[in-house]
Design an enzyme around this catalytic site. Sequence first.
Site, short mmCIF file in Angstrom:
data_model
loop_
_atom_site.label_atom_id
_atom_site.label_comp_id
_atom_site.label_asym_id
_atom_site.label_seq_id
_atom_site.Cartn_x
_atom_site.Cartn_y
_atom_site.Cartn_z
N ASN A 75 0.83 -1.21 0.00
CA ASN A 75 0.00 0.00 0.00
C ASN A 75 0.86 1.25 0.00
OD1 ASN A 75 -2.05 -1.82 0.13
ND2 ASN A 75 -2.52 -1.49 2.28
N ASP B 74 -0.64 4.20 0.75
CA ASP B 74 -1.52 5.20 1.36
C ASP B 74 -1.01 5.83 2.66
OD1 ASP B 74 -2.03 3.13 3.26
OD2 ASP B 74 -3.83 2.47 2.20
N HIS C 156 5.86 -0.79 -2.65
CA HIS C 156 5.44 -0.02 -3.83
C HIS C 156 5.53 1.48 -3.62
CE1 HIS C 156 3.05 -3.80 -5.34
NE2 HIS C 156 4.35 -3.92 -5.49
N CYS D 212 12.06 13.08 -8.85
CA CYS D 212 12.21 13.76 -10.13
C CYS D 212 12.03 12.77 -11.27
CB CYS D 212 13.59 14.42 -10.21
SG CYS D 212 13.76 15.43 -11.69
N CYS E 246 18.78 13.81 -12.66
CA CYS E 246 18.73 14.90 -11.66
C CYS E 246 19.34 14.53 -10.31
CB CYS E 246 17.28 15.34 -11.48
SG CYS E 246 17.05 16.49 -10.13
N CYS F 262 10.14 19.57 -9.78
CA CYS F 262 11.28 19.15 -8.94
C CYS F 262 11.95 20.40 -8.36
CB CYS F 262 12.27 18.37 -9.81
SG CYS F 262 13.86 18.11 -9.00
N SER G 219 -4.79 -9.35 -3.51
CA SER G 219 -5.27 -10.26 -4.55
C SER G 219 -4.20 -11.27 -4.93
CB SER G 219 -5.72 -9.48 -5.78
OG SER G 219 -4.64 -8.70 -6.27
N ALA H 280 -10.23 -7.88 6.81
CA ALA H 280 -9.04 -7.86 7.66
C ALA H 280 -9.31 -7.10 8.96
CB ALA H 280 -7.89 -7.20 6.90
#
Length: 247
Positions: A103, A105, A119, A127, A132, A151, A192, A234
Amino acid sequence: MNDTLLDRVADALRQAQRVTVLTGAGVSAASGVPTFRGPGGLWKSFRAEDLATPEAFARDPLLVWEWYDWRRQRLAHCQPNRAHVVLGSWGALFPHYRLLTQNVDGLHERAGFEPIRLHGSIWELSCWSRACGSGTWRNDQVPLAERPPRCPSCGGLARPGVVWFGEGLDPHDVAQATAATACQVFIAAGTSSLVYPAAGLVHDAHRRGAFTVEINPDETPASAIVDVRLQGGAETVLHDLDERLRG
Ligand code: BJW
Ligand code: ZN
């Protein structure tokens, strides 16, 4: 929920020192965060290949940023749920505890525990230009003040600090996640189990002799190989499991 199955998992956890949990979008569903796949999933209305790939960003950075800005605005109103709270509290319960998340989030962090973020984070930017070298930086503004954002080092285009399809995960995170599959109990919650390499971790843990558990209302490709499937949300299953563990 099947009490016998919950008891089996609680027994395994009581005896374990090394516990690893992998989470996916389903863990944040009760917080109001849309999942990617399935009913109401983000990709019912958007095609992943239009939005979550480097090619999509190269083609239309503004469109991709509009999608991320919209998700960030939704997330700003979401709170961690009981699943995040329980998983955060387990850091104090098991001597060797690892929380791996797909996640982006930030809800595990807001529940007080730093996971290994496979992830990336929707609250970080980097950037777009490889040359850079500005690294990643945090940006909590909702909505974004400037779209697309820039940036601070080179003034070029910034991108979301997440891992898109076709991009490699941070090798350090992958190494830590792989090492964490050498555990006694491995739980895959709210995922999943379709997106690799994260989806391979439960298989690794199984091969290495861990007691494997899946928490999900639905079946996934991992269902066939885990020792126990706890079917349900969950936020409910982890709460019930935690009560048994502490009771
Ligand atoms: C509940 C619930 C409740 C509902 N409680 N549960 C091997 C085989 C085949 C393909 C590949 C392979 N290796 C690599 C690939 C390609 C690709 C891939 O896996 N494709 C498959 C889809 C076929 N993988 C990649 O491209 C990865 N990169 C890579 O491997 O690079 C190699 C490389 C190396 C070196 C150089 C270059 C390249 C990268 C994958 C990145 C994934 N990125 C995304 C977007 C992140 C940014 C963003 O958020 O915008 O990550 S895709 C999206 O899927 C997101 C998620 O983290 C990820 C996983 O989704 P998740 O969490 O499982 O969510 P859902 O929605 O799928 O499922 C939710 C589940 O919850 C469901 O099961 C529900 O039932 C359940 N649920 N309510 C519990 N209350
Ligand atoms: Zn730059």
